[in-house]
Motif scaffolding. Structure first.
Motif, PDB file in Angstrom:
ATOM      1  N   GLU A 176       0.862  -1.107  -0.105  1.00  0.00           N
ATOM      2  CA  GLU A 176      -0.035   0.291   0.564  1.00  0.00           C
ATOM      3  C   GLU A 176       0.686   1.507  -0.013  1.00  0.00           C
ATOM      4  OE1 GLU A 176      -2.726   0.344   3.044  1.00  0.00           O
ATOM      5  OE2 GLU A 176      -3.593  -1.015   2.061  1.00  0.00           O
ATOM      6  N   GLN A 177       1.427   1.403   0.623  1.00  0.00           N
ATOM      7  CA  GLN A 177       2.536   2.784   1.207  1.00  0.00           C
ATOM      8  C   GLN A 177       3.789   2.745  -0.248  1.00  0.00           C
ATOM      9  OE1 GLN A 177       3.386   3.274   4.872  1.00  0.00           O
ATOM     10  NE2 GLN A 177       1.508   3.028   5.429  1.00  0.00           N
ATOM     11  N   ASN A 178       3.802   1.730  -1.143  1.00  0.00           N
ATOM     12  CA  ASN A 178       4.174   1.318  -2.204  1.00  0.00           C
ATOM     13  C   ASN A 178       6.731   1.573  -1.090  1.00  0.00           C
ATOM     14  OD1 ASN A 178       6.002   1.035  -4.596  1.00  0.00           O
ATOM     15  ND2 ASN A 178       5.571   3.417  -4.968  1.00  0.00           N
ATOM     16  N   CYS A 179       6.502   0.806  -0.472  1.00  0.00           N
ATOM     17  CA  CYS A 179       7.874   1.526   0.631  1.00  0.00           C
ATOM     18  C   CYS A 179       8.948  -0.120   0.760  1.00  0.00           C
ATOM     19  CB  CYS A 179       7.478   2.014   1.842  1.00  0.00           C
ATOM     20  SG  CYS A 179       8.361   1.601   2.409  1.00  0.00           S
ATOM     21  N   VAL A 180      10.022  -0.287  -0.212  1.00  0.00           N
ATOM     22  CA  VAL A 180      10.508  -1.204   0.155  1.00  0.00           C
ATOM     23  C   VAL A 180      11.701  -1.209   1.294  1.00  0.00           C
ATOM     24  CG1 VAL A 180      12.246  -2.951  -0.696  1.00  0.00           C
ATOM     25  CG2 VAL A 180      10.628  -1.699  -2.241  1.00  0.00           C
ATOM     26  N   TYR A 181      10.947  -2.016   2.211  1.00  0.00           N
ATOM     27  CA  TYR A 181      11.981  -2.497   3.583  1.00  0.00           C
ATOM     28  C   TYR A 181      11.979  -2.527   4.680  1.00  0.00           C
ATOM     29  CZ  TYR A 181       8.031  -2.308   6.731  1.00  0.00           C
ATOM     30  OH  TYR A 181       7.076  -2.139   7.495  1.00  0.00           O
ATOM     31  N   GLN A 182      13.592  -3.133   4.850  1.00  0.00           N
ATOM     32  CA  GLN A 182      13.008  -4.591   5.830  1.00  0.00           C
ATOM     33  C   GLN A 182      12.285  -5.397   7.010  1.00  0.00           C
ATOM     34  OE1 GLN A 182      15.039  -7.727   5.070  1.00  0.00           O
ATOM     35  NE2 GLN A 182      13.775  -8.614   6.746  1.00  0.00           N
ATOM     36  N   ASP A 183      10.941  -5.019   7.117  1.00  0.00           N
ATOM     37  CA  ASP A 183      10.279  -5.440   7.840  1.00  0.00           C
ATOM     38  C   ASP A 183      10.836  -6.252   9.239  1.00  0.00           C
ATOM     39  OD1 ASP A 183       7.887  -4.752   9.338  1.00  0.00           O
ATOM     40  OD2 ASP A 183       6.673  -6.586   8.289  1.00  0.00           O
ATOM     41  N   LEU A 184      11.228  -7.846   9.040  1.00  0.00           N
ATOM     42  CA  LEU A 184      12.005  -7.949   9.936  1.00  0.00           C
ATOM     43  C   LEU A 184      12.715  -7.931   9.983  1.00  0.00           C
ATOM     44  CD1 LEU A 184      10.699 -11.975   7.898  1.00  0.00           C
ATOM     45  CD2 LEU A 184       9.139  -9.965   9.323  1.00  0.00           C
ATOM     46  N   ASP A 185      13.171  -6.905  11.531  1.00  0.00           N
ATOM     47  CA  ASP A 185      14.067  -6.546  11.799  1.00  0.00           C
ATOM     48  C   ASP A 185      14.571  -6.833  13.214  1.00  0.00           C
ATOM     49  OD1 ASP A 185      11.843  -5.060  13.745  1.00  0.00           O
ATOM     50  OD2 ASP A 185      12.336  -3.460  13.464  1.00  0.00           O
ATOM     51  N   ASN A 186      14.186  -8.023  13.422  1.00  0.00           N
ATOM     52  CA  ASN A 186      14.732  -8.829  14.601  1.00  0.00           C
ATOM     53  C   ASN A 186      14.377  -8.297  15.798  1.00  0.00           C
ATOM     54  OD1 ASN A 186      16.177 -11.067  13.579  1.00  0.00           O
ATOM     55  ND2 ASN A 186      17.714  -9.321  13.566  1.00  0.00           N
ATOM     56  N   LYS A 187      13.375  -7.663  15.676  1.00  0.00           N
ATOM     57  CA  LYS A 187      13.046  -6.386  17.052  1.00  0.00           C
ATOM     58  C   LYS A 187      11.415  -7.512  17.504  1.00  0.00           C
ATOM     59  CE  LYS A 187      13.929  -1.985  16.032  1.00  0.00           C
ATOM     60  NZ  LYS A 187      13.622  -0.696  16.130  1.00  0.00           N
ATOM     61  N   ASP A 188      10.256  -8.577  16.684  1.00  0.00           N
ATOM     62  CA  ASP A 188       9.296  -9.116  16.428  1.00  0.00           C
ATOM     63  C   ASP A 188       9.978 -10.284  17.999  1.00  0.00           C
ATOM     64  OD1 ASP A 188       7.821  -7.740  14.962  1.00  0.00           O
ATOM     65  OD2 ASP A 188       9.227  -8.796  13.474  1.00  0.00           O
ATOM     66  N   LEU A 189      10.730 -10.665  17.725  1.00  0.00           N
ATOM     67  CA  LEU A 189      11.597 -10.992  18.654  1.00  0.00           C
ATOM     68  C   LEU A 189      11.648 -11.182  20.216  1.00  0.00           C
ATOM     69  CD1 LEU A 189      14.540 -12.641  17.420  1.00  0.00           C
ATOM     70  CD2 LEU A 189      12.396 -14.040  17.130  1.00  0.00           C
ATOM     71  N   HIS A 190      11.637  -9.727  20.539  1.00  0.00           N
ATOM     72  CA  HIS A 190      11.510  -9.427  22.027  1.00  0.00           C
ATOM     73  C   HIS A 190      10.031  -8.483  22.938  1.00  0.00           C
ATOM     74  CE1 HIS A 190      15.754 -10.062  21.547  1.00  0.00           C
ATOM     75  NE2 HIS A 190      15.987  -9.405  20.268  1.00  0.00           N
ATOM     76  N   CYS A 191       9.323  -8.733  21.462  1.00  0.00           N
ATOM     77  CA  CYS A 191       8.081  -7.568  21.190  1.00  0.00           C
ATOM     78  C   CYS A 191       6.748  -8.477  21.974  1.00  0.00           C
ATOM     79  CB  CYS A 191       7.313  -6.869  20.429  1.00  0.00           C
ATOM     80  SG  CYS A 191       9.069  -5.767  19.811  1.00  0.00           S
ATOM     81  N   PHE A 192       5.677  -8.070  22.721  1.00  0.00           N
ATOM     82  CA  PHE A 192       4.493  -8.313  23.035  1.00  0.00           C
ATOM     83  C   PHE A 192       3.590  -7.605  21.046  1.00  0.00           C
ATOM     84  CE2 PHE A 192       5.774  -8.740  27.063  1.00  0.00           C
ATOM     85  CZ  PHE A 192       5.655  -9.359  27.497  1.00  0.00           C
ATOM     86  N   HIS A 193       2.812  -9.102  20.960  1.00  0.00           N
ATOM     87  CA  HIS A 193       1.982  -8.699  19.509  1.00  0.00           C
ATOM     88  C   HIS A 193       0.509  -8.709  19.996  1.00  0.00           C
ATOM     89  CE1 HIS A 193       5.481  -9.347  17.068  1.00  0.00           C
ATOM     90  NE2 HIS A 193       5.628  -9.823  17.775  1.00  0.00           N
ATOM     91  N   LEU A 194      -0.890  -7.822  19.823  1.00  0.00           N
ATOM     92  CA  LEU A 194      -1.250  -7.168  20.132  1.00  0.00           C
ATOM     93  C   LEU A 194      -2.637  -7.694  18.859  1.00  0.00           C
ATOM     94  CD1 LEU A 194      -3.690  -6.236  22.178  1.00  0.00           C
ATOM     95  CD2 LEU A 194      -3.281  -3.934  21.585  1.00  0.00           C
ATOM     96  N   ILE A 195      -3.172  -8.027  19.147  1.00  0.00           N
ATOM     97  CA  ILE A 195      -4.080  -8.774  17.542  1.00  0.00           C
ATOM     98  C   ILE A 195      -5.333  -8.636  17.975  1.00  0.00           C
ATOM     99  CG2 ILE A 195      -5.046 -10.381  16.374  1.00  0.00           C
ATOM    100  CD1 ILE A 195      -2.015 -11.986  16.770  1.00  0.00           C
ATOM    101  N   GLY A 196      -6.293  -7.379  17.275  1.00  0.00           N
ATOM    102  CA  GLY A 196      -7.763  -7.634  17.573  1.00  0.00           C
ATOM    103  C   GLY A 196      -8.596  -7.846  16.431  1.00  0.00           C
ATOM    104  N   ARG A 197      -9.653  -8.432  16.705  1.00  0.00           N
ATOM    105  CA  ARG A 197     -10.880  -9.446  16.433  1.00  0.00           C
ATOM    106  C   ARG A 197     -11.911  -8.899  16.424  1.00  0.00           C
ATOM    107  NH1 ARG A 197      -7.439 -12.815  13.521  1.00  0.00           N
ATOM    108  NH2 ARG A 197      -5.529 -14.223  14.255  1.00  0.00           N
ATOM    109  N   LYS A 198     -13.229  -8.955  15.757  1.00  0.00           N
ATOM    110  CA  LYS A 198     -14.863  -9.130  15.438  1.00  0.00           C
ATOM    111  C   LYS A 198     -15.105 -10.071  16.258  1.00  0.00           C
ATOM    112  CE  LYS A 198     -17.482  -7.203  13.228  1.00  0.00           C
ATOM    113  NZ  LYS A 198     -18.024  -6.337  11.942  1.00  0.00           N
TER     114      LYS A 198
END
Length: 156
Positions: free
Chosen positions: A38-60
């Motif tokens: 969508e943002q037409n942005c080539v970048y490295q999303d997988l930055d190794n930070k995810d490994l240390h983080c909490f992930h919040l998911i919202g669903r209906k």
């Protein structure tokens, strides 16, 4: 697109080590769809930070697709303070107020897990008003990150 939706999302907070393969795939799929395509942005999303983080998911509902997502970044990883990043509302749910719900829940979690430390974000500048309405204030100058203007903002 859902307009004027008032439904409250159900939230699931999971540390990276506890994400299911399906959850991880869904998160990465939406992050690629929103931040890369969508943002037409080539970048490295997988930055190794995810490994240390909490992930919040919202669903209906428990079996519904992801509607909203953030990653909660502990202090010392992106900034001295804890942070909220990779903020997204899935395209099918835009205009639903889910982004506001998502940030309110993310702020609640961060301030509960990391009390009295504030919250720092790297916000895309076009979302300045959205974040200000949640209590964030800009600090520093606008900077370019992967071709998109950002500014650091703090909630104290």
């Amino acid at each position: 697109m859902i307009q004027n939706e008032t439904h409250k999302l159900s939230w699931k907070l999971t540390h990276f080590d506890e994400l299911t393969t399906k959850e991880l795939y869904e998160i990465l799929r939406y992050r690629a769809e929103v931040f890369v395509v969508e943002q037409n942005c080539v970048y490295q999303d997988l930055d190794n930070k995810d490994l240390h983080c909490f992930h919040l998911i919202g669903r209906k509902s428990a079996d519904a697709p992801l509607a909203a997502y953030t990653r909660i970044v502990p202090p010392g990883i992106s900034f001295k303070e804890p942070s909220i990043g990779r903020v997204l509302t899935a395209p099918a749910f835009r205009g639903s107020s889910y982004g506001k719900q998502l940030m309110q829940e993310s702020i609640r979690i961060v301030t509960s897990k990391y009390p009295n430390q504030g919250v720092r974000i790297g916000a895309q500048t076009y979302l300045d008003r959205f974040y200000r309405n949640l209590g964030f204030e800009p600090t520093g100058s606008v900077y370019d990150e992967d071709g998109i203007e950002h500014v650091e903002m703090v909630l104290t």
